[in-house]
Design an enzyme around this catalytic site. Structure first.
Site, PDB file in Angstrom:
ATOM      1  N   LYS A   1       7.191   1.367  -9.782  1.00 51.21           N
ATOM      2  CA  LYS A   1       6.218   2.347  -9.287  1.00 51.21           C
ATOM      3  C   LYS A   1       6.605   2.787  -7.886  1.00 51.21           C
ATOM      4  O   LYS A   1       7.393   2.138  -7.183  1.00 51.21           O
ATOM      5  CB  LYS A   1       4.806   1.757  -9.269  1.00 51.21           C
ATOM      6  CG  LYS A   1       4.633   0.509  -8.396  1.00 51.21           C
ATOM      7  CD  LYS A   1       4.463   0.768  -6.893  1.00 51.21           C
ATOM      8  CE  LYS A   1       4.292  -0.521  -6.099  1.00 51.21           C
ATOM      9  NZ  LYS A   1       4.326  -0.298  -4.615  1.00 51.21           N
TER      10      LYS A   1
ATOM     11  N   ASP B   1      -1.196  -6.279  -7.058  1.00 48.00           N
ATOM     12  CA  ASP B   1      -1.098  -4.950  -7.687  1.00 48.00           C
ATOM     13  C   ASP B   1      -0.670  -5.027  -9.156  1.00 48.00           C
ATOM     14  O   ASP B   1      -0.230  -4.046  -9.738  1.00 48.00           O
ATOM     15  CB  ASP B   1      -0.144  -4.038  -6.905  1.00 48.00           C
ATOM     16  CG  ASP B   1       1.270  -4.607  -6.827  1.00 48.00           C
ATOM     17  OD1 ASP B   1       1.491  -5.734  -7.298  1.00 48.00           O
ATOM     18  OD2 ASP B   1       2.149  -3.914  -6.281  1.00 48.00           O
TER      19      ASP B   1
END
Length: 281
Positions: free
Chosen positions: A8, A132
């Site tokens: 990401k 995360d």
């Protein structure tokens, strides 16, 4: 069984107040990108992790080990697992490689053992594993808040090209968050974001509250950003706590020129060109 584990980037990252648990509340917009590790998982009499990257621990310190320990505690599967991890995502890059590995491992282990986990159960396990990791259960653009466990998947992004450059430095995430020069964001930008962002919105929103601290500690990261902009990136930013800097481009021509430059003059850097992806589930 084989699964991809996607990286990401953070299109913006706002650092809010420090929490009682020692972490900071954040507000960020993340998108998966088309760079991925591969995990092959099979049932085994012994727990084992092998990895092509010798810098990745394969003992109880690996995030996959921590994830399987939680699975064992809650579901008591009848066998252990043999995990082969092929890393393409560099470690310590701010690209979420470890967190993504954990989420991908959870997904494939659920199928391998027929555990039939509910999505809320997966979120609960991932929240225990890392900050995360929950995002990677969704694997689509999302606004993320709290410690990283609150995911709002309403974000819709355009497609664009991305150049990733990571210099050969290691950034201490905890060190960056504890730096006296870290600037907190006192307002709530996520609540003011439109769910559908066009390319101009993306460019306007790009910001990273950790960037100045990282650039001061590791000047080469700031130099990479400056060079990307000089090479016609529409914008450039540190991803997460670094050390990867990425540039985004609407022009494939400029992307390729910048890619060629960094491949030629930054032989010790990790250099990769790719695209954002809106859904990889």
């Amino acid at each position: 069984m084989l699964i991809r584990s996607y990286a990401k980037i953070n299109l913006f990252l706002k650092i809010r107040n420090k929490r009682q648990d020692g972490f900071h509340n954040i507000e960020t917009l993340m998108t998966p990108i088309n760079l991925f590790d591969l995990l092959k998982v099979k049932k085994s009499k012994e727990f084992c992790i092998t990895c092509n990257d010798k810098n990745i621990p394969v003992d109880e310190n690996n995030i996959i080990s921590k994830t399987f320990a939680l699975i064992q505690k809650k579901y008591n599967p009848d066998r252990l697992v043999d995990v082969s991890l092929y890393k393409n995502i560099p470690s310590g890059a701010g690209l979420g490689g470890g967190s993504s590995n954990a989420a991908a491992f959870l997904q494939i282990t659920d199928k391998l053992f027929g555990l039939n986990m509910g999505f809320d159960e997966k979120i609960e396990i991932m929240s225990e594993v890392g900050s995360d990791t929950v995002f990677f259960l969704y694997n689509q653009p999302a606004f993320v808040r709290g410690r990283g466990e609150i995911v709002d998947k309403t974000a819709v992004l355009p497609s664009f090209y991305i150049l990733l450059v990571k210099p050969p430095v290691t950034v201490s995430t905890s060190g960056i968050y504890s730096d006296k020069n870290l600037t907190l964001t006192p307002y709530n930008p996520v609540s003011n974001m439109h769910p559908v962002l066009n390319y101009g919105d993306v460019l306007d929103s790009m910001d990273n509250g950790l960037q100045n601290v990282v650039f001061e500690r590791h000047p080469e990261t700031g130099m990479i950003k400056e060079k990307m902009l000089a090479l016609n990136a529409d914008a450039a930013l540190l991803s997460g706590s670094g050390a990867t800097v990425y540039g985004i481009y609407s022009s494939k021509k400029y992307l390729n020129k910048a890619y060629d430059y960094f491949k030629m003059f930054g032989r010790n850097n990790f250099v990769y060109k790719t695209e954002n992806i809106n859904n990889v589930i």
